[in-house]
Write a protein that holds these residues in place. Structure first.
Motif, PDB file in Angstrom:
ATOM      1  N   VAL A   1       0.750  -1.145  -0.045  1.00 30.30           N
ATOM      2  CA  VAL A   1       0.027  -0.037   0.018  1.00 30.30           C
ATOM      3  C   VAL A   1       0.956   1.275   0.004  1.00 30.30           C
ATOM      4  O   VAL A   1       1.764   1.455   0.854  1.00 30.30           O
ATOM      5  N   THR A   2       0.767   2.085  -0.899  1.00 33.47           N
ATOM      6  CA  THR A   2       1.598   3.289  -1.235  1.00 33.47           C
ATOM      7  C   THR A   2       0.764   4.308  -1.320  1.00 33.47           C
ATOM      8  O   THR A   2      -0.381   4.297  -1.517  1.00 33.47           O
ATOM      9  N   ILE A   3       1.287   5.522  -0.877  1.00 36.19           N
ATOM     10  CA  ILE A   3       0.425   7.038  -1.293  1.00 36.19           C
ATOM     11  C   ILE A   3       0.596   7.305  -2.616  1.00 36.19           C
ATOM     12  O   ILE A   3       1.689   7.689  -3.145  1.00 36.19           O
ATOM     13  N   ALA A   4      -0.527   7.481  -3.284  1.00 39.69           N
ATOM     14  CA  ALA A   4      -0.558   7.730  -4.648  1.00 39.69           C
ATOM     15  C   ALA A   4      -0.660   9.222  -4.820  1.00 39.69           C
ATOM     16  O   ALA A   4       0.004   9.652  -5.754  1.00 39.69           O
ATOM     17  N   SER A   5      -1.362   9.996  -4.086  1.00 43.15           N
ATOM     18  CA  SER A   5      -1.593  11.269  -4.447  1.00 43.15           C
ATOM     19  C   SER A   5      -2.170  11.899  -3.017  1.00 43.15           C
ATOM     20  O   SER A   5      -2.631  11.296  -2.165  1.00 43.15           O
ATOM     21  N   TYR A   6      -1.950  13.392  -2.980  1.00 43.51           N
ATOM     22  CA  TYR A   6      -2.701  13.905  -1.754  1.00 43.51           C
ATOM     23  C   TYR A   6      -3.806  14.787  -2.578  1.00 43.51           C
ATOM     24  O   TYR A   6      -3.465  15.733  -3.403  1.00 43.51           O
ATOM     25  N   GLU A   7      -4.799  14.586  -2.452  1.00 45.15           N
ATOM     26  CA  GLU A   7      -5.932  15.359  -2.955  1.00 45.15           C
ATOM     27  C   GLU A   7      -6.496  16.306  -1.789  1.00 45.15           C
ATOM     28  O   GLU A   7      -5.942  16.606  -0.809  1.00 45.15           O
TER      29      GLU A   7
ATOM     30  N   GLU B   1      -2.699   3.812  -2.780  1.00 46.54           N
ATOM     31  CA  GLU B   1      -2.849   2.663  -4.049  1.00 46.54           C
ATOM     32  C   GLU B   1      -2.266   1.286  -3.508  1.00 46.54           C
ATOM     33  O   GLU B   1      -1.510   1.374  -2.814  1.00 46.54           O
ATOM     34  N   VAL B   2      -3.221   0.497  -3.603  1.00 50.51           N
ATOM     35  CA  VAL B   2      -3.134  -0.994  -3.256  1.00 50.51           C
ATOM     36  C   VAL B   2      -2.564  -2.040  -4.186  1.00 50.51           C
ATOM     37  O   VAL B   2      -3.354  -2.027  -5.379  1.00 50.51           O
TER      38      VAL B   2
END
Length: 289
Positions: A221-227, A234-235
């Motif tokens: 599980v990683t950080i895809a973006s900051y909304e 992202e999994v």
């Protein structure tokens, strides 16, 4: 007069029968020779096909088993014509083969191109029966069959696509199942206030126990973006299609498990965050954090 004509006709018929009788042994020998060559080609083809089929490759087995038959049949025709004394015919077949091939090449350029492409595809082995492939911009699908002209691909929604071999040979080819491993991926939005290390660990622990999800490579599980209102994660999970894992079903189960992992721990998903957070200049306000 009529008797003379009948006599001449009978004489000609006798001469033809005599020639045929003289030629019969040679015809029988030529036929036996031709059948022997075809039989040898068939035996060699069966042996090569069985050898390749043991490796689990039906595409190459079918192609390899047929090729020797055609080669030995052509050689048998040449030797049979030579045995019959038709040397000129045999020489003509050999001498005219190049010119015939050239003429046919121009007349049936597309057919010849697809045949040669199919030949190279068979022996370069970029895919096998059942592999999920995508050629260029065409839809992806499972390989069902490969013949001399095209490759039969069946898409997930039931469409049958017959792709000319030359297109596959000359276009970028993606094989999704070459080694059986595939990676379903999806994103999930969570609240900024949620402790991200704990969220990621909870999701990994939940999806790792699902049927069909491999332990190695392990889920990530990683950080895809900051909304504006949430963090998009992202999994990743890995499956082995050789073990019968279904890509769509495993991905759906992983998405449900990740959602449950977030909600069961009292954290908010992106939809809940978007409706609860007050935005100031496109960012969450202090009261909403």
């Amino acid at each position: 007069m009529e008797n003379e004509s009948e006599t001449e006709t009978a004489a000609q018929l006798d001469r033809h029968l005599e020639r045929l009788a003289e030629l019969l042994p040679d015809l029988a020998g030529a036929l036996v020779l031709l059948l022997a060559f075809v039989l040898v080609g068939w035996i060699i083809g069966r042996a090569l096909g069985s050898l390749v089929r043991r490796r689990g490759d039906r595409i190459h087995a079918n192609f390899v088993s047929r090729l020797p038959v055609w080669i030995f049949a052509f050689l048998g025709v040449l030797l049979a014509t030579d045995l019959l004394g038709w040397e000129n015919l045999a020489a003509g077949l050999l001498a005219g083969g190049g010119m015939t091939a050239l003429i046919l090449g121009f007349a049936f350029r597309g057919v010849g191109e697809n045949f040669l492409a199919g030949f190279f595809l068979v022996f370069s082995r970029p895919f096998r029966i059942g592999d999920l492939i995508q050629s260029g911009d065409l839809p992806q699908g499972a390989v069902t069959a490969v013949d001399l002209r095209n490759t039969h691909v069946r898409t997930a929604d039931g469409r049958d696509i017959y792709i000319p071999n030359s297109i596959i040979f000359n276009s970028p080819l993606i094989n999704f199942t070459r080694d059986g491993l595939r990676r379903p991926t999806f994103t999930l939005g969570v609240d900024y206030r949620a402790p991200l290390p704990e969220v990621r660990a909870a999701i990994v622990a939940r999806v790792a126990g699902l049927e069909g999800v491999l332990e190695t490579p392990e889920p990530r599980v990683t950080i895809a973006s900051y909304e504006a209102t949430h963090v998009m994660l992202e999994v990743w999970v890995w499956i082995d299609t050789f073990r019968g894992a279904d890509f769509a079903l495993v991905r759906t189960a992983a998405m449900e498990a990740a959602r449950s992992a977030v909600l069961d721990n009292g954290w908010k998903l992106s939809a809940d965050v978007s409706s609860a957070v007050e935005l100031v200049d496109g960012r969450p306000s202090e009261s909403g954090r």
